[in-house]
Each structure stands twice: as structure tokens, then as C-alpha cells.
Design an enzyme around this catalytic site. Sequence first.
Site, short mmCIF file in Angstrom:
data_model
loop_
_atom_site.label_atom_id
_atom_site.label_comp_id
_atom_site.label_asym_id
_atom_site.label_seq_id
_atom_site.Cartn_x
_atom_site.Cartn_y
_atom_site.Cartn_z
N ASP A 266 0.85 -1.19 0.00
CA ASP A 266 0.00 0.00 0.00
C ASP A 266 0.88 1.24 0.00
O ASP A 266 1.12 1.87 1.03
CB ASP A 266 -0.92 -0.03 1.22
CG ASP A 266 -2.06 0.98 1.09
OD1 ASP A 266 -2.04 1.76 0.12
OD2 ASP A 266 -2.95 0.97 1.95
N CYS A 565 -53.32 -10.93 -18.73
CA CYS A 565 -53.09 -12.34 -18.33
C CYS A 565 -52.88 -13.19 -19.58
O CYS A 565 -53.71 -13.15 -20.50
CB CYS A 565 -54.29 -12.85 -17.54
SG CYS A 565 -54.22 -14.63 -17.18
N ASP A 874 -15.20 -49.80 -26.74
CA ASP A 874 -16.40 -49.24 -26.08
C ASP A 874 -16.06 -48.84 -24.66
O ASP A 874 -16.72 -49.25 -23.71
CB ASP A 874 -17.52 -50.28 -26.10
CG ASP A 874 -18.87 -49.64 -25.78
OD1 ASP A 874 -18.92 -48.40 -25.65
OD2 ASP A 874 -19.86 -50.37 -25.64
#
EC number: 2.7.10.1
Length: 1114
Positions: A266, A565, A874
Site C-alpha cells: 500500500d 393475463c 467401447d
Amino acid sequence: MAKATSGAAGLRLLLLLLLPLLGKVALGLYFSRDAYWEKLYVDQAAGTPLLYVHALRDAPEEVPSFRLGQHLYGTYRTRLHENNWICIQEDTGLLYLNRSLDHSSWEKLSVRNRGFPLLTVYLKVFLSPTSLREGECQWPGCARVYFSFFNTSFPACSSLKPRELCFPETRPSFRIRENRPPGTFHQFRLLPVQFLCPNISVAYRLLEGEGLPFRCAPDSLEVSTRWALDREQREKYELVAVCTVHAGAREEVVMVPFPVTVYDEDDSAPTFPAGVDTASAVVEFKRKEDTVVATLRVFDADVVPASGELVRRYTSTLLPGDTWAQQTFRVEHWPNETSVQANGSFVRATVHDYRLVLNRNLSISENRTMQLAVLVNDSDFQGPGAGVLLLHFNVSVLPVSLHLPSTYSLSVSRRARRFAQIGKVCVENCQAFSGINVQYKLHSSGANCSTLGVVTSAEDTSGILFVNDTKALRRPKCAELHYMVVATDQQTSRQAQAQLLVTVEGSYVAEEAGCPLSCAVSKRRLECEECGGLGSPTGRCEWRQGDGKGITRNFSTCSPSTKTCPDGHCDVVETQDINICPQDCLRGSIVGGHEPGEPRGIKAGYGTCNCFPEEEKCFCEPEDIQDPLCDELCRTVIAAAVLFSFIVSVLLSAFCIHCYHKFAHKPPISSAEMTFRRPAQAFPVSYSSSGARRPSLDSMENQVSVDAFKILEDPKWEFPRKNLVLGKTLGEGEFGKVVKATAFHLKGRAGYTTVAVKMLKENASPSELRDLLSEFNVLKQVNHPHVIKLYGACSQDGPLLLIVEYAKYGSLRGFLRESRKVGPGYLGSGGSRNSSSLDHPDERALTMGDLISFAWQISQGMQYLAEMKLVHRDLAARNILVAEGRKMKISDFGLSRDVYEEDSYVKRSQGRIPVKWMAIESLFDHIYTTQSDVWSFGVLLWEIVTLGGNPYPGIPPERLFNLLKTGHRMERPDNCSEEMYRLMLQCWKQEPDKRPVFADISKDLEKMMVKRRDYLDLAASTPSDSLIYDDGLSEEETPLVDCNNAPLPRALPSTWIENKLYGMSDPNWPGESPVPLTRADGTNTGFPRYPNDSVYANWMLSPSAAKLMDTFDS
């Protein structure tokens, strides 16, 4: 004026008092990396140097001192042993072997690694004077050193690749804090290689850009910073390290990325963008609590602090002033990360929004003006000056007056039904109101003509007028209705008034008999428009025709008024009675394709949606717009024709069978032979490139009407039928099935053993018997812990039975889907979770480490099959079985392809094929190799990560061909790491030779396995499925029969779980196809193909079939 001057002076005094609190904070020594990597071999000589760790200083006078943790750690942070092998020089950070790690020590560590392979160990390095806590290791004061463990001696120097001579396995990345003294943070040389291979010369350098703050010393090969770094100028440096290897006359160059990240402190004070420190806040119509009335922005060149540090670092204080203001307003802080450009690159920064927010509702009579000051303090700011700013808000609270128009004029039909909406009344600016509570009332001038009612809408503070009494509308004298509208503010009791004139139009018509109370009940347009219902302004319901585009908001339905509606919102009138508009207001169940509304009703629907309010149900179904195509007479004629055709067919069939038995040669069938017959119509065909039909090899091979097979007895594998008791069917296909069984004295074991038995059905053909026999022959040779195991067979005196290993938990796909039901709650809390996991390890919740372990076990089995020159064809989660201890078993190598799910396979004349698991060359060129199994393994990884999800969700198999060819691949699922998804994409490379082999896949999964130990969120984004393999029979209801299907008494337990069929592939596949096939690109391939290649060509969709399928879908 004097008061303002005094207030400013007080603020300056407060700022001066805060300045001494802002001082620099020394963070101390720190590591440049949080993790180091090196290789460790068994029997390496004591004294072998391993690597350097480096510490950077916070201040020039600091001197680093290094300490090692006391223990070695393994998989999932398992504490393995005290560290008796590795030491560190406290002043230099050099790690070296104190004594050789022999095989016995390696085995001791392996035993303590919870049964996982000992691939990696690590220890912790601490910086003094950092407190040496063995249980905690957090950067910057602690780093971990990982050693890749090899249970072999150090390889010969000549066998090492240039990459292994230059750099460690894991690419390093570095963290350097800004504004710190320059120092050394890396040493390039691999010390074990330098120690054991002195004849190989290795040189390093950095590809540096002009003016970069890094250098590599040519003699020590140490990398250091030239000067202190500034993150606000540049946050990331993407450097490249170059290594040159000289071994005799050979010279090779290796380059790797060398990233350096600058960590922030900072050191930048907050500022105002464009110097704006004042904002105006006007409060008028928006007077509700939590309303944001003004915002000021503060810019900080530093990055956004962590959430835990946010309150401590950035404080915002509404400075003392008027008590009313303190109670009425508050300041909210909202930080957001942004990017700014600096020196040609982007660096992160922070913008802080400070919002002035109402802390309570304000009455419409409130009238004030004031100035509010907010003190913002960046308490961790370490630069010169103060990290303090003062924000100013000029606040004006304006009063609101209520006004209505002098007169409203509306009309209503005599046929209108109760709750029909005829209009609105609204005070001036009512739609902008927020936090102002206005109520409306009607006062009628004639008591006998009081027809209307009014309710206040909470959304826009308006009053909705509706028919409340239909009897008054029918009276001829009620031609005009006169009302006084009164609007009242509930907080101040202020009022506004207006005249309302309503003209009654038309004549009354009685309601049709048998009409429902609600318009929404009607499903068809004709019955809808013939009746009326609650809320209808015209006395008749209105039909809204949808657009017919799947699930849409514009679905077809019957409504009292399409203006109100359905509109996706249940207004205040519609809440009076559920029969008015259940499409917007229903809280019950909705059946069919739809998207639910929030919080109720139907947001979007499929086809036509009709509702039954009394039952609290709605249905959204496809529109029924077709009339019957055939009347009663037509149906009678068709039934007679069908019956006549059936009788003729039966007579012809009987005649043909009689002729066949009369003239056909019937060889004797002994108990050691099995005879099968396939009808001539069932011969498979394939298609040439031009689309013409041609007979396949398989069809020509089976043109013999009867094939007989003599099964030779193998004494090593033959098992007595009398010792085998068959139980419940676990799974079955068109030609084969698997049952659970118990075997007595199996392989010399005492008592009974639970097994699975595979057999053919009576309708099986010679092709299926050949598959089962070849599977039998292959299973004799296969022996691997992650491949299903053969125990024996019954081949004499009856049908062929294969006895294989029984998997307790069924298919991996079902196991993963069941794990979704466990959820986070299953983990328990505190000690109960650990106790449950220890008592029932197979029932504990899955972790990502478990899923990677499943994939690693399967890759091990596939690596073994690849070495045996076997191709699976497979490979999918449904064909992996889960045995006791969560052990993976590869099964189903091809025989059970007829039993799979509709959405996984495409039906062809020879059965179903797993389109979504097949490699691109298998789909288009019918090529089946180990590399096509690698593609399927990538899809299997996707299934594992998604806990048994269906691949390519929403894409029909028939449409997958072109998507794959154009490069379409599945997206990364949730809970899937980048490295796992990267492995999937490598398996799905279009060119087979660019896919990894199973040996490399196993190594990659081993590295992932030791890194992951977090629990999955099994409740997130997973559907709740019903039990996949439940047919409703209990354990006691499972029938037991012997090999001759004779019933047996139940003397043994019959716990079972359904599985798919087991199987293996043909061990004698030829390297080339018996029928030459030409690739679409004209090139020939060298990949071995499936023996019946022409048969599988028939699996592909022809253009005409694809067109027909698209037409059917549409």
C-alpha cells in the site's frame, strides 16, 4: 458562514491527529517461491546436493536463516516419517542428502502413504525468526519443497533428455515484493545433475528486454533483481530462460517460460478521479429505505485488499453533524478492481465507490437542505503524506404533494365478469414513487349502482379499478356510474380527490351452460371463445395463439384478457381469486415442458398451457390441431384387412417351416455342440462411397444356414456345473445376459464364492457364440487388478457359461450418479464425519482426489490392454465396474452393445454403436486402435468429473458427426480443473498420433492425484436421479436355479446389484482390414481395423437417412 469555517477547521484538526498513526510496517524476510520441485532417487549417495531455496529481504540489514520441518509428508498431507534424510545449510539455503534413501526406507514410507503409490513427498522450510510451527506453512515465511520419488537408481547421464538436464519438472514462478532491496531469488543449475554428470556442460541465460530489472550471473547462474521493483509501473514480467547443453560434440538449446509477479504494498494514496470530491443528492420521489441517493468515486493505484482486510484498511466515517442526518443516512463502501495502462502493459488498480444511502423511509412532508462530510482513510498507506480524503455530499430533501386529474372517464361492458379490470387511477408521478404508501378508495353517489372496486398496486402506487358486483351492471337504470376517487398518503394522511364517470355499454347476455369458472381450463380455441370466466371484461374469454417455438413465453392459452393475463406477473387483482389468472398466480405443480415463474406461475411453456385452479395444477402440452384421419367405418375396414393379412402370413409361414423340416439335412447334435441359425433376411449390408448396397464379409460368411461349434474342454479352466448355483439376472441384451451366482470350491477356495456368470440366450447366432468364445480365450491370458478377472467356465454338457469376477457396486456410471445423493450434508460435522469414513470407507463422500484415482486406475488397466495389443472399442463409465474398496474393473469389450441407452447409441442393422464415445476416425473410417480408445478415455474423464453426466448434452448422436469433424468439443465442466480439461482435449485431438498414450496419461493423472484432496460440492448443479438399477425385487424374492433351470432351495444370501454385461475383445484382430477401405481424403492409414470392418460401415448414417431423421426431429 462562521459555522462553516469552524467545521472546516475541525476537519483539518482531525486529519492532523490521524497522521501520526500512519507509519511504515516492516514485513520481514520472505521466500521468492511458495513451492520448489526436485527429483529424488533411491540409493542416491549421501552428500548429494539437491537445490537452493532463496529468501529476499525487507530491509538491507536483514540476514536470512533457514530451518527444515521435522517430518516428511505424502499424499493428502499424510505425515510419513521424521526427516532423517535431508538437511539444509542454515545460511545458504542449500538442501542436500544427509544419508542415502535405500529400498527399505522407501518401502517403509510407501506403507504409510494410505495405500496410494508413493509418487511425491514434501517437507517444509521456514525462515527464522519466523515461528517454526510444523502444522502451519503459509507464504511468505514458509515454503514447501516437493520431491518426485523414483524407486530406481539415478539414470545414466547419457539417457537424460536436454529438458531433464536443464530444468525441473514443474515450471517455476516467482513472487517479488515491490519497493524492496535488490537480491538473488533463483539459481538455475540442477545440482544433482551437476554432481553426478560432471562431463555435461550446461549454460543459462535470460532473454531480457531492454531496461528490465533482472540479471543472470554467468559464473554462479544466480538470477537477481537489479533495483527495487514498482508494481504500479509493471506487475508481471513474462521472461524466457534459455539453457544450452554441451555433451561432447552435441549442443542443444531448451527454452522455458520464466514468469515473475510483483506483489503490491500500500504505497499509493487514494485520489479523486478528475478531482471531483463533491456530489449532489436530491431526495424526492424515491424515499424508501436503502435507496442510493448519491455516489462519489475514489481511485487507488493499489490492488483491491482481501475481504478480511477491507474494513481494517479502508474506513469511511460519516462525520458528526446534525442528529437527523446521522439517523437518516449511511455510507456504503463498494470496492472494485480495474486495470490501468502503464508503460505499455496493464496493471491492476482499485476504484472505491462511496454511496450515500437512506437509512429509513422519509415522509412526503420532509423538506431539508444540508451538507454531509465523509472521512475516508487508507489506514495501511505507507507512502509520504496521509492516505486520507474528505468526501462532500450536498443533500436536498424535497416535499411531495398529491395531485389527481379533475375527472376520469371510463367505460365498462354489461357482460363483464367479476374482477374484470377496466382501468387505473394514479396520483401525479405515482409510477416514480418508492417508499410512499398511497391508498385509493371509491365513494359511489348511488348505492344501488355501486359496481366497481379499487385496489392499490404495490408496484407503481396506482389504483386498479375492477368490477366487484356484476348484478348492478344488469340494471337498466345503471347506465352511468359516478364515483369520487380519494388518494390518501398513509404516513401523513394527506389526500387528493377526483371525479370518476363510468359509462355502461351493451346489453347483458346470459352465460352459456356448462362453462368453467376459470378461462384457463379451456385447452382449445373454440371452447375458449364460447365461454366466459372470472376477470373477463367482455364476458367472453380470449384465446392467445402462441408462436409454437419450443418452450416460449408466448405459449398458447385461454385468458380473460390478453392485456393482463398472462404477463408474467400476478397483480393485486389476480391475487383476489386463483381462478382469474392461474397462468400467473398458481403455486401448485406444472406438468410438461415449461419454465417456472418467479415466484409462481408459468414464465414460459411448451405448446398449449391450461390450468385447473381447484386441483392446483397446470399442463403444458403439444397443441392438438389435427382432426381424426379415419372414421369408424375406415377403422373397421383397416382392421379386417390386417386380420386377413395376418392369417395369410401364418399359413405361408407354416407351409415354409413344413417344407424346411421335410427336405433339410439334420445332423445329430451332441451335448458338446451348440447350433445356431440366422435368418437370411438378417444378413448385414454396408454401403459403398456411391451409396450402393454391397454385401459385407460377415453376411457372406454367414450364408451357410447352420453353423456348428465344437467347444474343446480346457482342464485348467473347466468348472463343474453341479458346483455352480445361478441366481438373479444382473443384466441382459438381445443375445446375451449376466446373472449373479455362487460357486462352490472355486479355484480351491473353501465354501461359496459370489461370482457373475455370462451366457448366451437361445436366439443367439453363430456370430455371438464366436464373440463369447474369443472373449473366453482372451480372458485366459489377461491378468490385471483393473481388468475384470476370469475364474473359469462350464463348456461341456450344456450351454457355454463364463464365470467372472463379481463387482459389488455395479457400473461406475451408476456409482457416480448415486454419489450425487450423498451431498455435503452426508459428510457430517466434526468428529462424526471422520468416524463414519473410517467405519465405512466406501460410503464416504467423494473427493476430487477419489475421481482422479478412479481415472488413474482405469488408465493403468488400459495401459495393460494396450501392451497386450487389445483394443476395447467401447470404453465408457457404464462399462467400468466398481468392486470392493472402490477398485475399478474394465469390462464389456463389445458383446453387450445391444443393451445400452437410447441416447448413447445409434441403432443400425447390427445393433447399437456408442457414437458419443467413438473417436473421429472410428466414426468416419471405421478404424479402431488403441488411440481411438484414448479418445473414448477422454469422454470417460468427462463422465467422471460430471459424476455420470451424459456427454454432449442436448446434441442428438446423429448430429454429432459433422460437429466433431468441424472441431466441436465439449466445454470444461464445473468442478473440473484446467489440467484435467487439458488432458481431455489432448485425448480428443483429431489426428490419432497426436493423442497421448495410456502410459503418459497415467503419469499425468499421478501428478494430479497427489495435489487434489478437496471435497466436491455434490449438491451443486446435479440433477436428482432415481435409482438406476432398481427393479423392485428384494433379496429374498430373488429366485435360484441350477444350470438346468431347476428351482433350488434358498440357502445362500443373494445380495445383488444390477450391472451391464462383461466382455473382452478379439485377441486375433488382423493388422489390416480384410476389405480394403478408402479414406475420404484419399490417404491410406496404417491403423489396425476391426475385423468385420465392412459390417461397421453400415453403422454410419446415409445422407438420405440423415435427411429423414432431421425431418422427423423437426
